[in-house]
Design a protein around this motif. Structure first.
Motif, short mmCIF file in Angstrom:
data_model
loop_
_atom_site.label_atom_id
_atom_site.label_comp_id
_atom_site.label_asym_id
_atom_site.label_seq_id
_atom_site.Cartn_x
_atom_site.Cartn_y
_atom_site.Cartn_z
N TYR A 142 0.75 -1.31 0.04
CA TYR A 142 0.03 -0.12 -0.03
C TYR A 142 1.05 1.16 0.02
CZ TYR A 142 -3.42 3.23 1.52
OH TYR A 142 -4.65 4.54 1.67
N ALA A 143 1.82 1.33 0.70
CA ALA A 143 2.70 2.33 0.96
C ALA A 143 3.62 2.83 -0.32
CB ALA A 143 3.72 2.15 2.15
N ARG A 144 3.83 1.66 -1.17
CA ARG A 144 4.60 1.75 -2.38
C ARG A 144 3.56 2.01 -3.63
NH1 ARG A 144 10.12 -1.54 -2.65
NH2 ARG A 144 10.74 -1.36 -0.63
N GLY A 145 2.43 1.59 -3.52
CA GLY A 145 1.42 1.78 -4.35
C GLY A 145 1.65 1.10 -5.89
N THR A 146 2.76 1.04 -6.22
CA THR A 146 3.03 0.53 -7.51
C THR A 146 4.67 0.05 -7.91
OG1 THR A 146 3.27 1.27 -9.99
CG2 THR A 146 3.55 2.89 -8.50
N SER A 147 4.84 -0.79 -8.80
CA SER A 147 6.31 -0.86 -9.03
C SER A 147 6.79 0.28 -9.85
CB SER A 147 6.73 -2.34 -9.54
OG SER A 147 6.14 -3.35 -9.02
N VAL A 148 8.20 0.62 -9.76
CA VAL A 148 8.64 1.62 -10.46
C VAL A 148 9.66 1.14 -11.36
CG1 VAL A 148 9.44 4.09 -10.44
CG2 VAL A 148 8.22 3.15 -8.35
N TYR A 149 9.68 1.32 -12.58
CA TYR A 149 10.63 0.80 -13.42
C TYR A 149 11.64 1.64 -14.16
CZ TYR A 149 7.29 -3.04 -13.23
OH TYR A 149 6.60 -3.98 -12.76
N PHE A 150 13.00 1.45 -14.23
CA PHE A 150 13.94 2.29 -14.70
C PHE A 150 14.93 1.55 -15.56
CE2 PHE A 150 13.59 3.74 -10.10
CZ PHE A 150 12.78 5.13 -10.62
N PRO A 151 15.55 2.33 -16.40
CA PRO A 151 16.40 1.27 -17.39
C PRO A 151 17.25 0.07 -16.93
CG PRO A 151 16.59 3.65 -18.03
CD PRO A 151 15.80 3.30 -16.78
N ASP A 152 17.64 0.24 -15.70
CA ASP A 152 18.70 -0.52 -15.08
C ASP A 152 18.25 -1.23 -13.86
OD1 ASP A 152 18.72 1.94 -13.43
OD2 ASP A 152 20.65 1.72 -13.05
N ARG A 153 17.10 -0.85 -13.40
CA ARG A 153 16.65 -1.69 -12.07
C ARG A 153 15.03 -1.56 -11.97
NH1 ARG A 153 19.32 2.67 -8.01
NH2 ARG A 153 20.86 3.00 -9.90
N VAL A 154 14.45 -2.28 -11.14
CA VAL A 154 13.06 -2.08 -10.73
C VAL A 154 13.01 -1.95 -9.29
CG1 VAL A 154 10.91 -3.23 -10.73
CG2 VAL A 154 12.44 -3.70 -12.85
N LEU A 155 12.20 -1.06 -8.68
CA LEU A 155 11.63 -0.99 -7.24
C LEU A 155 10.42 -1.77 -7.11
CD1 LEU A 155 12.77 2.53 -6.39
CD2 LEU A 155 14.16 0.50 -6.52
N PRO A 156 10.28 -2.93 -6.92
CA PRO A 156 9.01 -3.65 -6.97
C PRO A 156 8.12 -3.40 -6.02
CG PRO A 156 10.82 -5.07 -6.09
CD PRO A 156 11.37 -3.93 -6.60
N MET A 157 6.91 -3.67 -5.89
CA MET A 157 5.90 -3.25 -5.00
C MET A 157 5.98 -4.46 -4.10
SD MET A 157 1.74 -2.66 -5.40
CE MET A 157 1.36 -4.49 -5.59
N LEU A 158 6.31 -5.74 -4.65
CA LEU A 158 6.40 -6.94 -3.56
C LEU A 158 7.64 -7.68 -3.61
CD1 LEU A 158 2.97 -8.53 -4.70
CD2 LEU A 158 3.27 -7.43 -2.64
N PRO A 159 8.48 -8.11 -2.36
CA PRO A 159 9.73 -8.69 -2.55
C PRO A 159 9.44 -9.92 -3.80
CG PRO A 159 8.71 -8.64 -0.38
CD PRO A 159 7.64 -8.30 -1.30
N THR A 160 10.76 -10.14 -4.27
CA THR A 160 11.18 -10.85 -5.33
C THR A 160 10.56 -12.42 -5.14
OG1 THR A 160 13.22 -11.23 -4.53
CG2 THR A 160 12.89 -9.53 -6.24
N GLU A 161 10.46 -13.08 -3.80
CA GLU A 161 10.11 -14.10 -3.74
C GLU A 161 8.77 -14.49 -4.16
OE1 GLU A 161 12.81 -13.26 -0.28
OE2 GLU A 161 11.37 -12.31 -1.38
N LEU A 162 7.90 -13.19 -4.16
CA LEU A 162 6.61 -13.36 -4.62
C LEU A 162 6.40 -12.85 -5.98
CD1 LEU A 162 4.58 -12.01 -1.40
CD2 LEU A 162 4.82 -14.39 -2.32
N SER A 163 7.06 -11.61 -6.39
CA SER A 163 6.99 -10.97 -7.72
C SER A 163 7.54 -11.86 -8.51
CB SER A 163 7.49 -9.50 -7.53
OG SER A 163 8.98 -9.50 -7.18
N ASN A 164 8.67 -12.48 -8.44
CA ASN A 164 9.33 -13.01 -9.45
C ASN A 164 9.07 -14.53 -9.10
OD1 ASN A 164 10.08 -10.59 -10.11
ND2 ASN A 164 12.41 -10.98 -10.00
#
Length: 596
Positions: free
Chosen positions: A183-205
């Protein structure tokens, strides 16, 4: 109330400051330190006592926490992070991320909960077992969080489309530590060299990603269409699926194009068309059916007034050597196919929730404000394009007719751009206000719960409605809908701005290696200080008025026009430019007029 000015008020008390962090360059004299903000609109220079400089040196890129706003004095603060040297690429990118206060790391509590939930075994209790269904995913080459999959079958002369979305709500429980962080993040944020995911990678990936060959929980939306694209019936259920094949857009485009050359389908060829590719008969048959249905749905949506604006997009990525690559980016057949199917599922789910009086975060796009619409129509009139509709009640069909009227004219690109600027920005709302751009009466976001919190909210309400509508739970969701819509809209705007700023940084670095080179461009904006020009790959630069041919210029804002006695610059006009520099403070390339 003041005559002619509407209601006015005065500020009684400041309860909380909107900005708590400033990023900028550190300066220091014998008495104190100072931070010169990257964005001057946020604050003037920030005073840093010597005891709170944190070891920063002159010329460092730093993060300062605002500690005081003394009346009549310089804003006070303390250094909390040193990002590197001002002007260094990594420090500049990190500075943008820090400046928007985007969350980078997950707490141990959140990571532990994600790891625990990701280990839950898959079973079919209370769910429809769809693992025998031929389900595929189509995503970008660098996509790691695959939250949507699709299937298709023929039922007589009708198409049965299946849109299967990762059941993230099964793993992210309401008001849990995971949920609070999402909720605090609201969305994943995408940059050319990285992603700031809304959920930890154990779930998101991992557990939530619909990876090829792995059983996954999903929410499945089945829609039956006839040969004209009319919806005959639909069904939504909790399910277990297994993706049979993960395709990239390029791979799917090649298969679709191959089928088109055989005469099986004519869904427009993509940029990867013509390359050979080996695939199973089942996969080719499936993609051929999908392309056929997508064509039908696309045509039907156009007839309803859905807008498809021809506006250049920029796709930035790093190659294997770490070099910045910014190619011309165009929509491909498979990308449009996915778009059509996701829109269909989003409409179906929104309609289902509205019908069952369940809470929903609608994705709304209101009609253009009257003053912006009037300015747009005045602009059309200057171009000699007549509009005979009701200017006070413009419809999507009106805008679509305008696009059709100009599609083969030299002014087509400028009309697309000015039309986009005349429209409002889409947002989230607990009220169904319709979606102007899609010409949709009822629309929500359901298809990306890994990366967007509103989709997760919709999933919870949907699961509740499917289970028989627990009134207590429904009331709980409904009570938080208004605030969730506001927070999600704010998070989206912040993420969009951060992504745009980082993209601009990459573009400036990219163009800094091309100073002196000449390009064909299109005028994308006009101001009293000069004109903006856009290259074919979407990079935009400014031609300041001193770099225009000498003349006496007058700026006509409502006509998007800079007019001199001998030269005229209008938005949409082609122009030849030369790269003369890069402005890192504005994050923009600087151009000059090349040739005549």
């Amino acid at each position: 109330p003041v005559r002619g000015r509407g209601d006015e008020a005065r500020v009684v008390k400041i309860l909380e400051r909107g900005r708590k962090v400033i990023v900028g360059m550190f300066e220091k004299d014998g008495r104190a330190g100072y931070v010169l903000p990257d964005k001057q609109s946020y604050a003037s220079d920030v005073f840093i006592p010597l005891s709170l400089c944190g070891g920063a040196k002159r010329g460092d890129k730093v993060v300062a926490e605002i500690t005081s706003y003394p009346r009549g004095k310089m804003v006070g603060g303390k250094i909390t992070k040193i990002l590197g040297r001002d002007g260094d690429f990594e420090a500049e990118e990190d500075g943008i991320i820090e400046g928007y206060e985007l969350r980078r790391e997950f707490s141990d509590d959140v990571k532990g909960q994600a790891a625990e939930m990701s280990r839950l075994p898959i079973n079919t209790d209370g769910r429809r077992d769809l693992r025998s269904l031929f389900v595929i995913t189509i995503d970008g080459e660098d996509t790691r969080d695959m939250d949507d999959a699709i299937s298709i079958e023929m039922r007589g002369d009708n198409y049965l489309l299946g849109v299967h979305i990762a059941d993230v709500a099964h793993y992210v429980k309401f008001k849990s530590a995971l949920d609070n962080e999402a909720y605090a993040r609201g969305t994943s944020v995408y940059f050319p060299d990285r992603v700031l995911p809304m959920l930890p990678t154990e779930l998101s990936n991992g557990a939530c990603s619909l990876n090829e060959g792995e059983d996954r929980y999903a929410l499945s939306c089945f829609i039956t269409f006839d040969g004209a694209g009319n919806r005959l019936k639909s069904e939504i259920c909790e399910s277990v699926i297994k993706s049979r094949k993960r395709l990239t857009y390029g791979e799917a485009d090649r298969i679709i194009e191959s089928a088109g050359k055989k005469g099986e389908n004519c869904f427009a060829g993509g940029e990867n068309a013509g390359e050979k590719g080996e695939t199973s008969g089942k996969l080719e048959e499936t993609l051929n059916l999908m392309a056929r249905l997508a064509t039908i749905l696309e045509e039907k949506r156009k007839k309803q007034g859905s807008l498809t604006l021809d506006v250049a997009e920029t796709k930035i990525y790093l190659d294997e050597e770490g070099e910045i690559v910014i190619p011309e980016h165009k929509s491909t057949p498979s990308a449009r196919l996915i778009e059509q199917f996701m829109v269909a599922a989003n409409e179906e789910v929104a309609t289902f929730l509205e019908k069952h009086k369940a809470p929903c975060l609608f994705r709304v796009h209101e009609k253009p404000a009257p003053e912006k619409a009037e300015r747009f129509f005045s602009f059309l009139s200057d171009l000699g394009i007549a509009y005979r509709g009701d200017k006070g009640d413009v419809t999507p069909k009106d805008f679509q007719n305008i696009l059709k009227k100009v599609e083969n004219l030299p002014c087509a690109q400028v009309v697309n751009k000015v039309m986009l600027r005349s429209m409002q920005k889409a947002r989230y709302s607990e009220k169904n206000l319709g979606h102007f751009g899609l010409a949709s009466r009822c629309y929500c976001h359901f298809t990306s719960p890994i990366r967007r919190y509103p989709d997760l909210f919709v999933h919870r309400a949907l699961k509740c409605a499917l289970a028989g509508a627990d009134e207590n739970l429904m009331r709980l969701y409904r009570a938080g809908a208004t605030e969730t819509a506001r927070a999600a809209s704010d998070a989206e705007r912040k993420a969009d701005s951060a992504e745009q700023d980082v993209d601009n940084l990459y573009k400036v670095v990219y163009m800094s290696d091309r100073i002196g080179e000449e390009y064909d461009a299109v005028i994308s904006g006009v101001t009293s200080n000069g004109v903006f020009a856009e290259l074919a790959n979407g990079i935009e630069g400014i031609i300041r008025i001193e770099n225009l041919p000498r003349d006496y210029y007058e700026f006509f804002e409502d006509k998007y026009l800079l007019k001199g006695k001998r030269h005229i610059y209008r938005i949409g006009d082609p122009i030849k430019i030369k790269v003369v520099g890069c402005d890192y403070s504005d994050m923009r390339a600087q151009f000059a007029v090349a040739g005549k």
